[in-house]
Design an enzyme around this catalytic site. Sequence first.
Site, PDB file in Angstrom:
ATOM      1  N   HIS A 290       0.884  -1.308  -0.081  1.00 15.68           N
ATOM      2  CA  HIS A 290       0.058   0.158  -0.040  1.00 15.68           C
ATOM      3  C   HIS A 290       0.935   1.155  -0.026  1.00 15.68           C
ATOM      4  O   HIS A 290       1.379   1.294   0.965  1.00 15.68           O
ATOM      5  CB  HIS A 290      -0.933  -0.035   1.236  1.00 15.68           C
ATOM      6  CG  HIS A 290      -1.938   0.981   1.195  1.00 15.68           C
ATOM      7  ND1 HIS A 290      -3.295   0.778   1.591  1.00 15.68           N
ATOM      8  CD2 HIS A 290      -2.103   2.143   0.815  1.00 15.68           C
ATOM      9  CE1 HIS A 290      -4.021   1.710   1.430  1.00 15.68           C
ATOM     10  NE2 HIS A 290      -3.235   2.811   0.958  1.00 15.68           N
ATOM     11  N   ILE A 291       1.015   1.804  -1.087  1.00 15.09           N
ATOM     12  CA  ILE A 291       2.053   3.137  -1.176  1.00 15.09           C
ATOM     13  C   ILE A 291       1.521   4.172  -0.449  1.00 15.09           C
ATOM     14  O   ILE A 291       0.443   4.377  -0.150  1.00 15.09           O
ATOM     15  CB  ILE A 291       2.139   3.473  -2.750  1.00 15.09           C
ATOM     16  CG1 ILE A 291       0.788   4.044  -3.313  1.00 15.09           C
ATOM     17  CG2 ILE A 291       2.707   2.531  -3.649  1.00 15.09           C
ATOM     18  CD1 ILE A 291       0.968   4.535  -4.434  1.00 15.09           C
ATOM     19  N   HIS A 292       2.603   4.872   0.013  1.00 16.46           N
ATOM     20  CA  HIS A 292       2.602   6.156   0.902  1.00 16.46           C
ATOM     21  C   HIS A 292       3.611   7.187   0.369  1.00 16.46           C
ATOM     22  O   HIS A 292       4.877   6.453   0.177  1.00 16.46           O
ATOM     23  CB  HIS A 292       2.406   5.700   2.379  1.00 16.46           C
ATOM     24  CG  HIS A 292       3.536   4.729   2.646  1.00 16.46           C
ATOM     25  ND1 HIS A 292       3.173   3.199   2.246  1.00 16.46           N
ATOM     26  CD2 HIS A 292       4.751   4.966   3.496  1.00 16.46           C
ATOM     27  CE1 HIS A 292       4.388   2.438   2.804  1.00 16.46           C
ATOM     28  NE2 HIS A 292       5.061   3.422   3.518  1.00 16.46           N
ATOM     29  N   VAL A 293       3.538   8.244   0.918  1.00 14.33           N
ATOM     30  CA  VAL A 293       4.504   9.263   0.421  1.00 14.33           C
ATOM     31  C   VAL A 293       4.835   9.903   1.976  1.00 14.33           C
ATOM     32  O   VAL A 293       4.166  10.268   2.861  1.00 14.33           O
ATOM     33  CB  VAL A 293       4.102  10.476  -0.052  1.00 14.33           C
ATOM     34  CG1 VAL A 293       5.043  11.450  -0.301  1.00 14.33           C
ATOM     35  CG2 VAL A 293       3.358  10.140  -1.431  1.00 14.33           C
TER      36      VAL A 293
END
Length: 176
Positions: free
Chosen positions: A120-123
């Site tokens: 689950h991508i995140h910045v």
Amino acid sequence: MSDTLWAPWRMDYITSPRTPECVFCAAAADIPAQNAHHLVLAATDDDFVILNRYPYAHGHIMVCPRQHVSGLGELSFAAQRSLFRSVVAAEALLRQALQPQGINIGMNIGKAAGAGIAAHIHVHLVPRWEGDTNFMPLLADCRVMPEHLRETWHTLLSHFAHFHEHLRDPAHAEAP
Ligand SMILES: [Zn+2]
């Protein structure tokens, strides 16, 4: 990113048993925030801002799409635009709240790139101060971390209450 910062409480994260449930999806499911349990600070229809429970530095936050995707290209154009606008707003509010001297903003895509939660991508937005690599060991006592996180969350929340005002395009702001 942030290899030089010493954050021993991350060992707790690395060694603690993993639940199969995605923590970002769990947080997203509990929005509307502002959600103290998940440390969510703000949300849009497409994404949300959350305080990192295992910070590299004081005030380390993340912007996550609500959608469970492992790459940027899996997001719709609308969700991509929203994600970056939320990063821009989060940067402004982080500056306002903590007055850092710098901010690292970045993504680790995939485990090989250092992603803790690759699915689950995140910045990441990591506030930085001159000499903070020396300061960080002061926060190294894991027993003070939960209290420290709650205080940080409350401090940030008073600023992130204005999150949606920062999503307006300054180019289209009405003249006073
Ligand atoms: Zn997820």
